[in-house]
Write a protein that holds these residues in place. Structure first.
Motif, PDB file in Angstrom:
ATOM      1  N   LYS A  64      42.606  55.591  41.586  1.00  0.00           N
ATOM      2  CA  LYS A  64      42.215  55.121  42.927  1.00  0.00           C
ATOM      3  C   LYS A  64      42.061  53.611  42.952  1.00  0.00           C
ATOM      4  O   LYS A  64      42.511  52.942  43.883  1.00  0.00           O
ATOM      5  CB  LYS A  64      40.900  55.785  43.354  1.00  0.00           C
ATOM      6  CG  LYS A  64      41.040  57.209  43.777  1.00  0.00           C
ATOM      7  CD  LYS A  64      39.695  57.774  44.213  1.00  0.00           C
ATOM      8  CE  LYS A  64      39.816  59.247  44.560  1.00  0.00           C
ATOM      9  NZ  LYS A  64      38.540  59.822  44.973  1.00  0.00           N
ATOM     10  N   GLN A  65      41.425  53.066  41.931  1.00  0.00           N
ATOM     11  CA  GLN A  65      41.201  51.621  41.897  1.00  0.00           C
ATOM     12  C   GLN A  65      42.515  50.864  41.730  1.00  0.00           C
ATOM     13  O   GLN A  65      42.748  49.863  42.413  1.00  0.00           O
ATOM     14  CB  GLN A  65      40.231  51.279  40.758  1.00  0.00           C
ATOM     15  CG  GLN A  65      39.730  49.865  40.776  1.00  0.00           C
ATOM     16  CD  GLN A  65      38.856  49.557  41.958  1.00  0.00           C
ATOM     17  OE1 GLN A  65      39.366  49.299  43.049  1.00  0.00           O
ATOM     18  NE2 GLN A  65      37.561  49.575  41.763  1.00  0.00           N
ATOM     19  N   LEU A  66      43.398  51.344  40.863  1.00  0.00           N
ATOM     20  CA  LEU A  66      44.694  50.684  40.693  1.00  0.00           C
ATOM     21  C   LEU A  66      45.528  50.744  41.965  1.00  0.00           C
ATOM     22  O   LEU A  66      46.184  49.765  42.328  1.00  0.00           O
ATOM     23  CB  LEU A  66      45.465  51.312  39.529  1.00  0.00           C
ATOM     24  CG  LEU A  66      45.054  50.848  38.143  1.00  0.00           C
ATOM     25  CD1 LEU A  66      45.755  51.671  37.078  1.00  0.00           C
ATOM     26  CD2 LEU A  66      45.342  49.373  37.952  1.00  0.00           C
ATOM     27  N   THR A  67      45.497  51.886  42.648  1.00  0.00           N
ATOM     28  CA  THR A  67      46.225  52.008  43.913  1.00  0.00           C
ATOM     29  C   THR A  67      45.692  51.005  44.931  1.00  0.00           C
ATOM     30  O   THR A  67      46.466  50.320  45.609  1.00  0.00           O
ATOM     31  CB  THR A  67      46.103  53.446  44.465  1.00  0.00           C
ATOM     32  OG1 THR A  67      46.691  54.345  43.512  1.00  0.00           O
ATOM     33  CG2 THR A  67      46.801  53.603  45.803  1.00  0.00           C
ATOM     34  N   ARG A  68      44.377  50.884  45.016  1.00  0.00           N
ATOM     35  CA  ARG A  68      43.750  49.930  45.944  1.00  0.00           C
ATOM     36  C   ARG A  68      44.145  48.496  45.588  1.00  0.00           C
ATOM     37  O   ARG A  68      44.515  47.693  46.456  1.00  0.00           O
ATOM     38  CB  ARG A  68      42.229  50.093  45.906  1.00  0.00           C
ATOM     39  CG  ARG A  68      41.484  49.253  46.927  1.00  0.00           C
ATOM     40  CD  ARG A  68      39.973  49.413  46.796  1.00  0.00           C
ATOM     41  NE  ARG A  68      39.443  48.737  45.632  1.00  0.00           N
ATOM     42  CZ  ARG A  68      39.235  47.429  45.536  1.00  0.00           C
ATOM     43  NH1 ARG A  68      39.530  46.645  46.552  1.00  0.00           N
ATOM     44  NH2 ARG A  68      38.741  46.892  44.451  1.00  0.00           N
ATOM     45  N   MET A  69      44.115  48.172  44.307  1.00  0.00           N
ATOM     46  CA  MET A  69      44.460  46.822  43.863  1.00  0.00           C
ATOM     47  C   MET A  69      45.927  46.502  44.147  1.00  0.00           C
ATOM     48  O   MET A  69      46.258  45.396  44.596  1.00  0.00           O
ATOM     49  CB  MET A  69      44.159  46.670  42.371  1.00  0.00           C
ATOM     50  CG  MET A  69      42.678  46.743  42.040  1.00  0.00           C
ATOM     51  SD  MET A  69      42.353  46.869  40.271  1.00  0.00           S
ATOM     52  CE  MET A  69      42.627  45.167  39.753  1.00  0.00           C
ATOM     53  N   MET A  70      46.813  47.463  43.877  1.00  0.00           N
ATOM     54  CA  MET A  70      48.242  47.252  44.144  1.00  0.00           C
ATOM     55  C   MET A  70      48.483  47.012  45.630  1.00  0.00           C
ATOM     56  O   MET A  70      49.254  46.123  46.001  1.00  0.00           O
ATOM     57  CB  MET A  70      49.066  48.452  43.668  1.00  0.00           C
ATOM     58  CG  MET A  70      49.219  48.556  42.170  1.00  0.00           C
ATOM     59  SD  MET A  70      50.240  47.273  41.446  1.00  0.00           S
ATOM     60  CE  MET A  70      51.854  47.739  42.025  1.00  0.00           C
ATOM     61  N   LYS A  71      47.817  47.793  46.489  1.00  0.00           N
ATOM     62  CA  LYS A  71      47.991  47.617  47.940  1.00  0.00           C
ATOM     63  C   LYS A  71      47.511  46.240  48.381  1.00  0.00           C
ATOM     64  O   LYS A  71      48.165  45.590  49.201  1.00  0.00           O
ATOM     65  CB  LYS A  71      47.256  48.715  48.703  1.00  0.00           C
ATOM     66  CG  LYS A  71      47.981  50.030  48.673  1.00  0.00           C
ATOM     67  CD  LYS A  71      47.282  51.083  49.499  1.00  0.00           C
ATOM     68  CE  LYS A  71      48.035  52.400  49.363  1.00  0.00           C
ATOM     69  NZ  LYS A  71      47.370  53.499  50.017  1.00  0.00           N
ATOM     70  N   MET A  72      46.390  45.796  47.835  1.00  0.00           N
ATOM     71  CA  MET A  72      45.887  44.468  48.189  1.00  0.00           C
ATOM     72  C   MET A  72      46.883  43.389  47.773  1.00  0.00           C
ATOM     73  O   MET A  72      47.160  42.463  48.536  1.00  0.00           O
ATOM     74  CB  MET A  72      44.527  44.220  47.517  1.00  0.00           C
ATOM     75  CG  MET A  72      43.406  45.038  48.106  1.00  0.00           C
ATOM     76  SD  MET A  72      41.870  44.977  47.147  1.00  0.00           S
ATOM     77  CE  MET A  72      41.487  43.261  47.124  1.00  0.00           C
ATOM     78  N   ALA A  73      47.425  43.504  46.568  1.00  0.00           N
ATOM     79  CA  ALA A  73      48.392  42.521  46.079  1.00  0.00           C
ATOM     80  C   ALA A  73      49.680  42.567  46.896  1.00  0.00           C
ATOM     81  O   ALA A  73      50.241  41.524  47.241  1.00  0.00           O
ATOM     82  CB  ALA A  73      48.682  42.767  44.600  1.00  0.00           C
ATOM     83  N   GLU A  74      50.145  43.773  47.222  1.00  0.00           N
ATOM     84  CA  GLU A  74      51.355  43.908  48.043  1.00  0.00           C
ATOM     85  C   GLU A  74      51.141  43.348  49.443  1.00  0.00           C
ATOM     86  O   GLU A  74      52.010  42.650  49.973  1.00  0.00           O
ATOM     87  CB  GLU A  74      51.787  45.374  48.114  1.00  0.00           C
ATOM     88  CG  GLU A  74      52.375  45.885  46.807  1.00  0.00           C
ATOM     89  CD  GLU A  74      52.578  47.395  46.772  1.00  0.00           C
ATOM     90  OE1 GLU A  74      52.079  48.111  47.670  1.00  0.00           O
ATOM     91  OE2 GLU A  74      53.232  47.859  45.815  1.00  0.00           O
ATOM     92  N   ASN A  75      49.991  43.642  50.041  1.00  0.00           N
ATOM     93  CA  ASN A  75      49.704  43.125  51.389  1.00  0.00           C
ATOM     94  C   ASN A  75      49.633  41.599  51.411  1.00  0.00           C
ATOM     95  O   ASN A  75      49.962  40.979  52.412  1.00  0.00           O
ATOM     96  CB  ASN A  75      48.401  43.719  51.927  1.00  0.00           C
ATOM     97  CG  ASN A  75      48.536  45.186  52.260  1.00  0.00           C
ATOM     98  OD1 ASN A  75      49.635  45.722  52.385  1.00  0.00           O
ATOM     99  ND2 ASN A  75      47.405  45.870  52.387  1.00  0.00           N
TER     100      ASN A  75
END
Length: 139
Positions: free
Chosen positions: A53-64
């Motif tokens: 969950k945390q990695l998914t959240r971090m990836m989305k933040m970086a992608e955004n």
């Protein structure tokens, strides 16, 4: 990797790991950018769903923020275990990510790939210590 039927979209949880890119390598970083987050652990044992969950959240933040590399196989995830009840995750990015805890790493880092069960980590740490000591003798 999770795949679905032909009619459905294929989803990838994380890039394929290529050990040859990291085994017995030395990296010299000068303010290499990362974003940082933490996950709970129980006596240093991580709870895998929380990591995902945390990695998914971090990836989305970086992608955004458009701060993630285009080739997902070049993304680097580092874990630090500073406390029995908390691990830190560092995700490599290309620059500052809005609404994230941004940090950098500077220094010379040596990597070695180990493969085995979680309970083998103390053995891997000893092997890495010996590897680093041998490199000090060579240099």
């Amino acid at each position: 990797m999770m795949t679905k039927t032909r009619e459905q979209k294929t989803e990838e949880c994380c890039p394929k790991f290529h050990p040859e890119k990291w085994d017995n390598k030395t990296f010299n970083w000068n303010n290499k950018p990362f974003i940082k987050a933490s996950v709970p652990t129980f006596f240093h044992i991580p709870y895998p769903p929380m990591i995902g969950k945390q990695l998914t959240r971090m990836m989305k933040m970086a992608e955004n923020s458009k701060m993630i590399t285009a080739n997902k196989e070049d993304v680097l995830v580092l874990f630090s275990d500073p406390h029995p009840f908390k691990s830190e995750i560092l995700l490599s990015v290309n620059g500052s990510v809005h609404d994230a805890t941004n940090t950098t790493l500077t220094g010379t880092f040596m990597s070695k790939v180990f493969d085995g069960n979680y309970n083998a980590i103390p053995k891997f740490i000893k092997e890495m210590d010996a590897h680093l000591e041998s490199k000090k003798q060579e240099g």
